[in-house]
Design a protein around this motif. Sequence first.
Motif, mmCIF file in Angstrom:
data_model
loop_
_atom_site.group_PDB
_atom_site.id
_atom_site.type_symbol
_atom_site.label_atom_id
_atom_site.label_comp_id
_atom_site.label_asym_id
_atom_site.label_seq_id
_atom_site.Cartn_x
_atom_site.Cartn_y
_atom_site.Cartn_z
ATOM 1 N N GLN A 76 0.834 -1.206 0.000
ATOM 2 C CA GLN A 76 0.000 0.000 0.000
ATOM 3 C C GLN A 76 0.864 1.249 0.000
ATOM 4 O OE1 GLN A 76 -2.726 -0.310 3.302
ATOM 5 N NE2 GLN A 76 -3.714 -2.145 2.485
ATOM 6 N N TRP A 77 2.032 1.184 0.602
ATOM 7 C CA TRP A 77 2.971 2.314 0.583
ATOM 8 C C TRP A 77 3.687 2.404 -0.765
ATOM 9 C CZ3 TRP A 77 5.606 0.782 5.880
ATOM 10 C CH2 TRP A 77 4.679 0.983 6.901
ATOM 11 N N TYR A 82 -3.756 2.379 -8.472
ATOM 12 C CA TYR A 82 -4.301 1.199 -9.125
ATOM 13 C C TYR A 82 -3.164 0.254 -9.507
ATOM 14 C CZ TYR A 82 -7.581 -1.396 -12.091
ATOM 15 O OH TYR A 82 -8.401 -2.363 -12.655
ATOM 16 N N VAL A 83 -3.263 -1.007 -9.074
ATOM 17 C CA VAL A 83 -2.181 -1.970 -9.251
ATOM 18 C C VAL A 83 -2.498 -2.906 -10.413
ATOM 19 C CG1 VAL A 83 -0.831 -3.799 -8.158
ATOM 20 C CG2 VAL A 83 -1.644 -1.858 -6.798
ATOM 21 N N HIS A 87 3.109 -4.049 -12.266
ATOM 22 C CA HIS A 87 3.651 -3.580 -10.991
ATOM 23 C C HIS A 87 4.117 -4.753 -10.125
ATOM 24 C CE1 HIS A 87 0.678 -0.212 -11.931
ATOM 25 N NE2 HIS A 87 1.883 0.328 -12.062
ATOM 26 N N LEU A 88 3.286 -5.798 -10.052
ATOM 27 C CA LEU A 88 3.636 -6.945 -9.223
ATOM 28 C C LEU A 88 4.808 -7.720 -9.809
ATOM 29 C CD1 LEU A 88 0.140 -8.313 -8.112
ATOM 30 C CD2 LEU A 88 1.682 -6.761 -6.918
ATOM 31 N N ARG A 254 -8.853 -1.507 -6.161
ATOM 32 C CA ARG A 254 -7.416 -1.237 -6.182
ATOM 33 C C ARG A 254 -6.658 -2.069 -7.195
ATOM 34 N NH1 ARG A 254 -4.124 -2.438 -1.999
ATOM 35 N NH2 ARG A 254 -2.612 -1.103 -3.057
ATOM 36 N N ALA A 255 -7.170 -3.280 -7.512
ATOM 37 C CA ALA A 255 -6.406 -4.233 -8.308
ATOM 38 C C ALA A 255 -7.052 -4.493 -9.661
ATOM 39 C CB ALA A 255 -6.272 -5.549 -7.544
ATOM 40 N N ALA A 256 -6.208 -4.525 -10.671
ATOM 41 C CA ALA A 256 -6.679 -4.897 -12.007
ATOM 42 C C ALA A 256 -7.021 -6.389 -12.035
ATOM 43 C CB ALA A 256 -5.596 -4.590 -13.037
#
Length: 422
Positions: A76-77, A82-83, A87-88, A254-256
């Motif tokens: 979260q930091w 939007y993730v 990103h991951l 928050r997540a795709a």
Amino acid sequence: MIQIPHLDNDQKQTFMPWLQRYHVALITALALLPALMKCIVYAYSFPFGSDPISFYYFIGLDTGFGGRKLMGTLCQWILPNYVEHRHLRLLVITSNALMLGLFVWLTHKSINRNLRESLPLATVLLVYMLSPFSLANWVDSRLSVGFMETYMMVITMIWLLLYLRWRGKWHFYLSSLVIAATGIMIHHSYACLFFPLMVALFIYDTLEENGINWKKGFAYGGVCLALLVLFVCIWKFHHMNIDMETLYADIRQRAAPDACEWNKDELHIRYYISQSENRAMAFGHTHRYSELILSLLMLAPLFAVFYWPWIRACKCSRQWRYLLMPLSITMLVLPSFFMITDYSRLWTAWFFMLILTLMAVTALNDRALQSALKDLLQLGKKHWWLAIMLLVYAFQLHVSGYDGLREAIEWRRFVAALLGKD
């Protein structure tokens, strides 16, 4: 025609000492380069959108106290917006690169330039790298891009570097507490899978040649007690302060779709069921225990390589710490096989702790262990055919996804089918 550059004398004087000093690290890095390349490929294709472990990146301590939540808070930091999958995968590739890089550096710290002195440990390291549960196979199995153990290995190796440099300093004890607590808050299985390595080296540092160092013993005991309290609190007092439907809706915002699992049942299993229900699920897989016994038998020749030096050092030096160290690892990791069904994680952690303990104590120039490793090498030279067959044997064992040792699983299924019980 391609011109090959030549080094002048000044360049040679600069480059050659550097090469001589870091050649072990360079060779190890080149040996693990295929693993890093595989990790990058796997990270691009890893199905975060259909893997329940992806929940760990989106559920933090703001949802209530408990395990499996620190990574969510950290993400979260790091990723407040939007993730998406990209990103991951960057996070996963970075963690894997750190894991392999730290292992390379620890190899450099434990294997010096003197070939005669380093060959015994290098030989044991070769057995580890050929074993089915080495770091290279952890990556090859694709588990390193999914499971939290990769992050736990990173912080464990960071701690080990601190141990080699600053053990005995007050800030090292504080760092030990913080790092171990971080591991347990990432996933409470850290207490059984990687903290035993710390306990083993605590024992080594406390039980000195001339007796017990009570100052270190009290400091290390305080760290262990604090971690035990934290583990019990996670186990007994974990809770969620948000209902599952609201949490699921928040994650979806928050997540795709390609970044997080959509299965509510998996969310329920990991964060909302009680510990008694969790234990009932684990104990329901009784066939796993026969696979555990078969795996222990099939891995026994490899375990012998890692345990024999400690037994030998204990016998020759008459110091119990050399026996208590591997014993503490064994006694702390074995219970996890009765609570966790993803055996590949457990075997990988076990072998990881065994090799790192040998590397750490060797890096400290421990004469008793170095002598025991030399005796092991001499034993291998004397029975060279047996040693070669051991390497061939290790090379034939494989990881079976999440489940553990493939050959043990297949043999259990084969016998069950013959008996009509499969």
